[in-house]
Design a protein around this motif. Structure first.
Motif, PDB file in Angstrom:
ATOM      1  N   GLY A 197      -5.374 -51.591  17.156  1.00 24.30           N
ATOM      2  CA  GLY A 197      -5.979 -51.355  18.463  1.00 24.30           C
ATOM      3  C   GLY A 197      -4.908 -51.119  19.512  1.00 24.30           C
ATOM      4  N   GLU A 198      -5.077 -51.707  20.679  1.00 21.30           N
ATOM      5  CA  GLU A 198      -4.152 -51.510  21.800  1.00 21.30           C
ATOM      6  C   GLU A 198      -2.958 -52.473  21.701  1.00 21.30           C
ATOM      7  N   GLY A 227      -4.262 -52.294  26.941  1.00 21.85           N
ATOM      8  CA  GLY A 227      -4.834 -53.432  26.238  1.00 21.85           C
ATOM      9  C   GLY A 227      -4.783 -54.709  27.051  1.00 21.85           C
ATOM     10  N   TRP A 231      -8.612 -60.008  25.659  1.00 21.44           N
ATOM     11  CA  TRP A 231      -9.756 -59.229  25.164  1.00 21.44           C
ATOM     12  C   TRP A 231      -9.492 -58.891  23.689  1.00 21.44           C
ATOM     13  N   ARG A 233     -10.389 -59.475  19.370  1.00 24.07           N
ATOM     14  CA  ARG A 233     -11.425 -59.720  18.367  1.00 24.07           C
ATOM     15  C   ARG A 233     -10.729 -60.012  17.047  1.00 24.07           C
ATOM     16  N   SER A 247     -14.061 -64.294  18.675  1.00 24.54           N
ATOM     17  CA  SER A 247     -13.293 -64.056  19.906  1.00 24.54           C
ATOM     18  C   SER A 247     -12.305 -65.208  20.035  1.00 24.54           C
ATOM     19  N   TYR A 261      -7.851 -57.396  16.417  1.00 24.90           N
ATOM     20  CA  TYR A 261      -8.063 -56.131  17.122  1.00 24.90           C
ATOM     21  C   TYR A 261      -7.848 -56.371  18.615  1.00 24.90           C
ATOM     22  N   ARG A 263      -8.423 -55.168  22.059  1.00 22.27           N
ATOM     23  CA  ARG A 263      -9.337 -54.228  22.695  1.00 22.27           C
ATOM     24  C   ARG A 263      -8.800 -53.731  24.043  1.00 22.27           C
ATOM     25  N   GLU A 264      -9.371 -52.634  24.464  1.00 22.35           N
ATOM     26  CA  GLU A 264      -8.940 -52.045  25.734  1.00 22.35           C
ATOM     27  C   GLU A 264      -9.454 -52.880  26.891  1.00 22.35           C
TER      28      GLU A 264
END
Length: 267
Positions: A197-198, A227, A231, A233, A247, A261, A263-264
């Motif tokens: 991800g980010e 990112g 935030w 996952r 989370s 992951y 997230r943005e």
């Protein structure tokens, strides 16, 4: 006259054998599978043979058949064959001499994630797990902190899980046990987690002991500009095989095969 000299020579060697072995640092070497030996019986040339110890620890000897020698010291093996010949009524007072021709069982295999995997000889009788790992060049960067030792003890299968860092960090590590001929030490690949991800450097990374989500995120270079460390996952495989979506908190532990992951950010 030549026969008399040979008799005296054999008798002299028989008498000196215990003294020679007492001075020999490897006198307590115990026979193992693959060892090649020569067995001689005084005044019985027909009973002189060369044999290799089988996987089960036995050799086949004239007149008496299978004889269990695996795990015995040389002197004990001599007594075992002498007893078999005497009890069988083949030789009244057998004087048995065993010569070790080739050592095969006196080796330990170090396999898996080590720098120089292979078989290594036991140079002393008190060689330990740490010595064998050092001979193999230590664990690779991708090697686990856990090693598994398998072999035989008292004729029964033996298995021990060894904490590798404790061998060197703890002054009196209980895991640094003495190895035996025929043992195998296996170092598995280290467990990993995945981050994508980010993240600055997405990919697979080694799970360190006590690693938290924050530390795992740092290994991946932290979040990108887009990112957010708040935030995240986490995907984790549960005992029944299903995938949990969590989370996580930054202080939560990371387990092998976790997938993080990044997230943005919403802002």
């Amino acid at each position: 006259m030549p026969r008399l000299l040979s008799v005296l020579l054999f008798a002299l060697l028989t008498l000196l054998a215990p003294l020679t072995r007492a001075a020999d640092p490897s006198a307590d070497y115990r026979l193992g599978a693959g060892d090649a030996i020569r067995v001689q019986v005084f005044q019985n040339p027909d009973l002189t043979i060369e044999a290799r110890v089988a996987e089960g620890g036995t050799i086949t000897y004239p007149l008496v058949g299978a004889v269990k020698l695996g795990g015995l010291a040389i002197s004990e093996a001599e007594s075992t064959i002498a007893d078999a010949l005497r009890l069988g009524g083949f030789v009244q007072q057998p004087q048995v001499n065993i010569v070790l021709l080739q050592v095969r069982g006196n080796q330990v295999a170090v396999l898996g994630q080590v720098n120089r995997p292979g078989r290594f000889p036991l140079e002393t009788t008190n060689t330990r797990v740490s010595d064998m790992l050092a001979a193999a060049g230590g664990a690779t960067v991708g090697g686990d902190d856990i090693a598994i030792l398998i072999g035989l003890r008292d004729g029964k299968p033996y298995r021990k899980v060894i904490d590798v860092p404790s061998l060197y960090l703890d002054e009196n590590s209980q895991d640094d046990i003495t190895v035996a001929g025929g043992d195998s030490i296996y170092v598995h690949r280290a467990p990993v987690y995945y981050i994508y991800g980010e993240a600055q450097r997405p990919g697979a990374y080694r799970v360190e002991r006590g690693m938290t989500v924050m530390q795992a995120l740092a290994m991946g270079g932290g979040p990108t500009i887009r990112g957010s460390e708040w935030w995240l996952r986490l995907h984790r495989k549960s005992a029944d095989g299903s995938i949990e979506k969590i989370s996580p908190k930054l202080t939560d532990p990371v387990l092998p095969n976790d997938v993080i992951y990044v997230r943005e950010s919403l802002f």
